[in-house]
Design a protein around this motif. Structure first.
Motif, PDB file in Angstrom:
ATOM      1  N   GLY A 249     -34.698   5.354  20.248  1.00 11.98           N
ATOM      2  CA  GLY A 249     -35.273   4.176  19.552  1.00 11.98           C
ATOM      3  C   GLY A 249     -36.918   4.085  19.928  1.00 11.98           C
ATOM      4  N   GLN A 250     -37.517   5.073  20.172  1.00 15.08           N
ATOM      5  CA  GLN A 250     -39.043   5.073  20.460  1.00 15.08           C
ATOM      6  C   GLN A 250     -39.688   6.406  19.589  1.00 15.08           C
ATOM      7  N   ASP A 251     -40.679   6.025  19.370  1.00 18.59           N
ATOM      8  CA  ASP A 251     -41.439   7.121  18.606  1.00 18.59           C
ATOM      9  C   ASP A 251     -41.929   8.279  19.436  1.00 18.59           C
ATOM     10  N   MET A 252     -41.212   9.432  19.361  1.00 19.32           N
ATOM     11  CA  MET A 252     -41.246  10.599  20.296  1.00 19.32           C
ATOM     12  C   MET A 252     -42.021  11.845  19.574  1.00 19.32           C
ATOM     13  N   THR A 253     -42.624  11.461  18.428  1.00 19.61           N
ATOM     14  CA  THR A 253     -42.890  12.490  17.411  1.00 19.61           C
ATOM     15  C   THR A 253     -44.441  13.169  18.362  1.00 19.61           C
ATOM     16  N   GLY A 254     -45.180  12.235  19.019  1.00 19.16           N
ATOM     17  CA  GLY A 254     -46.513  12.816  19.642  1.00 19.16           C
ATOM     18  C   GLY A 254     -46.302  13.829  20.733  1.00 19.16           C
ATOM     19  N   TYR A 255     -44.742  13.806  21.370  1.00 16.64           N
ATOM     20  CA  TYR A 255     -44.982  14.600  22.612  1.00 16.64           C
ATOM     21  C   TYR A 255     -44.683  16.217  22.311  1.00 16.64           C
ATOM     22  N   ASP A 256     -44.787  16.549  23.398  1.00 11.55           N
ATOM     23  CA  ASP A 256     -44.765  18.170  23.391  1.00 11.55           C
ATOM     24  C   ASP A 256     -43.347  18.429  24.053  1.00 11.55           C
ATOM     25  N   LEU A 257     -42.710  19.149  23.296  1.00  6.62           N
ATOM     26  CA  LEU A 257     -41.033  19.451  23.499  1.00  6.62           C
ATOM     27  C   LEU A 257     -40.996  20.109  24.993  1.00  6.62           C
TER      28      LEU A 257
ATOM     29  N   LEU B  20     -35.074  13.420  15.740  1.00  6.62           N
ATOM     30  CA  LEU B  20     -33.731  12.975  16.531  1.00  6.62           C
ATOM     31  C   LEU B  20     -33.779  12.410  17.798  1.00  6.62           C
ATOM     32  N   LEU B  21     -34.609  12.775  18.730  1.00  6.29           N
ATOM     33  CA  LEU B  21     -35.004  12.014  20.106  1.00  6.29           C
ATOM     34  C   LEU B  21     -35.400  10.506  19.656  1.00  6.29           C
ATOM     35  N   SER B  22     -36.414  10.539  18.661  1.00  2.00           N
ATOM     36  CA  SER B  22     -36.963   9.233  18.215  1.00  2.00           C
ATOM     37  C   SER B  22     -35.918   8.149  17.918  1.00  2.00           C
ATOM     38  N   ASP B  23     -34.750   8.876  17.151  1.00  2.00           N
ATOM     39  CA  ASP B  23     -33.668   8.173  16.777  1.00  2.00           C
ATOM     40  C   ASP B  23     -32.811   7.509  17.650  1.00  2.00           C
ATOM     41  N   ARG B  24     -32.650   8.666  18.639  1.00  2.00           N
ATOM     42  CA  ARG B  24     -31.604   8.202  19.699  1.00  2.00           C
ATOM     43  C   ARG B  24     -32.241   7.336  20.782  1.00  2.00           C
TER      44      ARG B  24
END
Lengths: 428, 428
Positions: free
Chosen positions: A299-307, A293-297
């Protein structure tokens, strides 16, 4: 003060549908109609529906399934009598003749209550449904500017008195009172006229929500109502002033553009009850798709980060849409982790959350209004119908008592509600 | 017997709006709603709206001004409860994802009453509104065939049970129960799925009206209902048999395609009164644009001819649309002048005119039905509302008494009315 109701799926809170008082389907028209009737009972200026041109059941399942905006609004036109009816229709994936026509038709059906939110489509995910490549930001805005001009030109091709329908003489149309548009520009060649006569409102109301520099320029030149994304009052005041200041250069009066920041109100009878409501809503959030969802909002690929790490430095291009910029600014101000940011995004997708007792909520809205941070608000309930009933039944009466908001509709059309003049045709 | 109501502007007679009992505006939604309610009172299977993608105030002023079909039908969905709602939407000037979506939305809003008349746009006059060149007949039909396949594919992408909305677990969509379409063909690349769940009808009903050879082929493969243009019963029987014969090759049952020839009924309480009504309507015709209207309907420039000479020999290509072929065949059979032909075109634009007492009209309809020239009729009243009230109040009761037509709706959806099964998804 003007109030719009923003409808997006089952509500603006990503998991609001899990609340026991929430509707769970946004493709059930009876439920949508109930929402519209609550808004009309609350004397709102308009309801306004967001849109997407793709299904994304992974990133935001509860917003993915929805009725198509124009059919939904037309059906609501038949079930309501006064409230304005606005829809997002993209300038990126449509053609101006069809868009001009469908809003003209809605304006006739609703007797002057239609509004078009003229957006450029930010996400490229829809391109695959149209067999095309998503255009870049700059060309999307160039296309949007020409698109809006063509649509407004088409709305002007018929004089108010072109349809004569004189039984005695057999003259149905006075052909001297309509004309072609004969537009030939960079993106479009459109002959016109429409096959529908001039609208009750002259032109349907035009809404815009762009927060980038080209978006602001387009809004200043063409919009009647601007939705904005803000997280605090100073930001809102600056945006408000920046937009109003631009209007005289386009021969437009600052009174003729209505600025409505988005706000998700969470209202309880007491401050504690309100906080508990928000906490309950947040407890429904399932973080399993948080980085998606963060990636979507953003507009950047956030899937490699630690929450649980701080929000990383992300360099957004100037043209990037306002949700991302506003949210990242807030995250930096408040030293948020990605999880904090996700909680914010899950609550209202980056919009301002206003949680409190009816008096607290009314006080804050009044302060923003009095200090010229807003001409009113785009209300984004966390869920429907209860999460909206709270606002209409508890907050609106206070705004009415204070003389800030109408007790009843005074005019017939959306332009009447907004205090906007009916524009004359440029041709007649 | 099945009955559809065809709505085109102020009525199918070119000057019917001049009748004292006629409505004069087809952009006044209240009048449109009155028509729909008369049709529902008459227990019609569906109302069905024609469309054009351009204004032509010269050739046919009273048909030019109209509400856009999808917004009009959606508004009618809210004001009716049982009748089917069909609209013409072109496969030549639209994209399949948008069309699939808007009809899916209408099907949800109306709880299973949507129907799409999938046409190729015959006239090139609309091309100028889309900045394009009108494609030729063959490529229009190739495009149409792929377009219909893509739309039906998109309607199948969601399983009936894909939307779970389970509050306890937080699962909104079962992502295993929907899928992309991933279509890549000659004309379209469409990823899918739609952002709306499976329709109440499974798939909205598909109507087709093409009378050319490729039109018939497309109808045999994909249509649930076929509107035809005929001028006499033998012609109708031949068309009916030709279509039904083709169905088994597509694994389709002849009972699952409903053939509805168009008919303009002019009903009087006596044969004399009916003839007088038709004569009155014809007296309203203003022949000043006769050659222009003939040019429009025949698709040939007729403005150089003399109205009082016999209809000239015109060689139409095989692919030419059925109005022209049917009208010219009748003109040759009956040795008409161009003025005679114009009178026919002015009356019902080339469709069959059936004038008589209620019994006479019912007898003829029954004969066509019994002799397998039709499964029912696409009723095209000369004007509204009186010209339609006549049929509903005087003819329908006779058809009901004879056991030919329903006394009340027996099902909820248009598929129920037509006796068509709900199609399963090809994917689930």
């Amino acid at each position: 003060m003007h109030l719009g109701l923003f409808i997006l799926g089952t509500g603006s809170h990503v998991a609001g549908w899990r609340h026991p008082g929430a509707m769970t389907s946004f493709q059930d028209f009876n439920q949508v109609q109930e929402i519209a009737r609550i808004a009309e009972r609350g004397r709102f200026d308009l309801i306004f529906m967001g849109d997407n041109l793709y299904a994304d059941p992974g990133a935001h399942p509860s917003y993915t399934v929805r009725l198509e905006p124009m059919t939904m609004l037309a059906a609501l036109a038949a079930g309501t009598s006064r409230i304005g009816l606005g829809a997002t229709v993209s300038t990126t994936y449509n053609d101006p003749w069809s868009v001009a026509r469908v809003f003209a038709s809605l304006d006739h059906i609703s007797k002057g209550r239609a509004a078009w939110n003229a957006v450029t489509t930010a996400s490229g995910q829809g391109a695959g449904n149209f067999g095309t490549v998503h255009p870049d930001h700059a060309s999307r805005y160039e296309r949007a500017a020409e698109f809006v001009d063509v649509v407004k030109g088409l709305w002007d091709c018929w004089a108010d008195d072109a349809i004569v329908a004189d039984r005695a003489t057999g003259t149905y149309i006075d052909t001297a009172r309509l004309r072609a548009l004969d537009h030939a520009g960079t993106f479009f060649k459109v002959k016109g006229p429409l096959n529908i006569g001039r609208c009750p409102q002259g032109q349907p109301v035009v809404l815009q929500a762009g927060g980038s520099a080209p978006g602001l320029a387009l809004a200043a030149r063409t919009a009647d109502v601007v939705f904005s994304v803000v997280q605090d009052m100073d930001e809102a005041k600056a945006q408000y002033a920046a937009l109003k200041k631009r209007l005289p250069a386009h021969d437009r009066s600052p009174e003729h553009v209505t600025v409505l920041p988005g706000v998700m109100p969470v209202v309880g009878r007491t401050p504690t009850e309100a906080r508990e409501k928000l906490a309950l809503l947040q407890s429904f959030v399932n973080g399993s798709n948080a980085l998606q969802l963060l990636s979507d909002r953003l507009g950047q690929d956030m899937t490699g980060y630690d929450l649980d790490q701080p929000v990383p430095e992300i360099a957004l291009p100037d043209t990037y849409h306002s949700f991302a910029r506003v949210m990242l600014a807030k995250a930096r101000r408040e030293n948020m982790t990605l999880r904090d940011l996700y909680d914010l995004v899950a609550a209202a997708r980056g919009h301002w959350v206003l949680c409190g007792s009816p008096e607290q909520v009314a006080d804050t809205l009044q302060q923003w209004f009095d200090e010229r941070a807003a001409d009113g608000f785009n209300v984004m309930p966390p869920y429907f119908p209860e999460g909206f009933d709270d606002f209409v039944d508890l907050v609106v009466p206070i705004l009415q008592e204070r003389g800030l908001f109408r007790h009843d509709y005074e005019g017939e059309t959306l332009r009447d509600h907004l205090g906007l003049p009916r524009p004359p045709s440029r041709f007649f």
